[in-house]
Every structure is written in C-alpha cells, then in structure tokens.
Motif scaffolding. Structure first.
Motif: not given
Length: 59
Positions: A51-59
């Motif tokens: 989910f931290f990776g998903f957060t990075h993608i959506f930034m």
C-alpha cells in the motif's frame, strides 16, 4: 481526478494502519512464550509496503 485523490488517501491510511498493526503484533509476539504464529505479522508488513507503493504511484 476525484477517484485518484480518494485512492491516494485510502492507500495512505491503509498503509499506516497495516504498519501500525504489524508493530503491535510484533510486540505481542515478542512477549509470547513458546511456539508462535507469525503469519499475521508477515502478511501485515507485506501488505503495508504494497500500500505504500500504491501511495507512491498515486502521488
């Protein structure tokens, strides 16, 4: 635009929750005597980093 913002905040909240849950699970495991089950800890840490990776993608 609205869906991306929602996905960003949802993934950030889930990542923080899962890492915090893994932290408290690790404290519980470290205080246990005898045989333990670490599957919950491993799953929580792995999911938190995803989910931290998903957060990075959506930034």
């Amino acid at each position: 635009m609205m869906a991306e913002t929602f996905a960003l905040y949802l993934s950030l909240v889930m990542a923080i929750f899962l890492i915090a849950f893994a932290y408290f699970e690790a404290i519980k495991i470290s205080n246990a005597d005898g045989k333990i089950y670490g599957g919950t800890f491993i799953f929580s840490v792995t999911s938190g980093f995803i989910f931290f990776g998903f957060t990075h993608i959506f930034m």
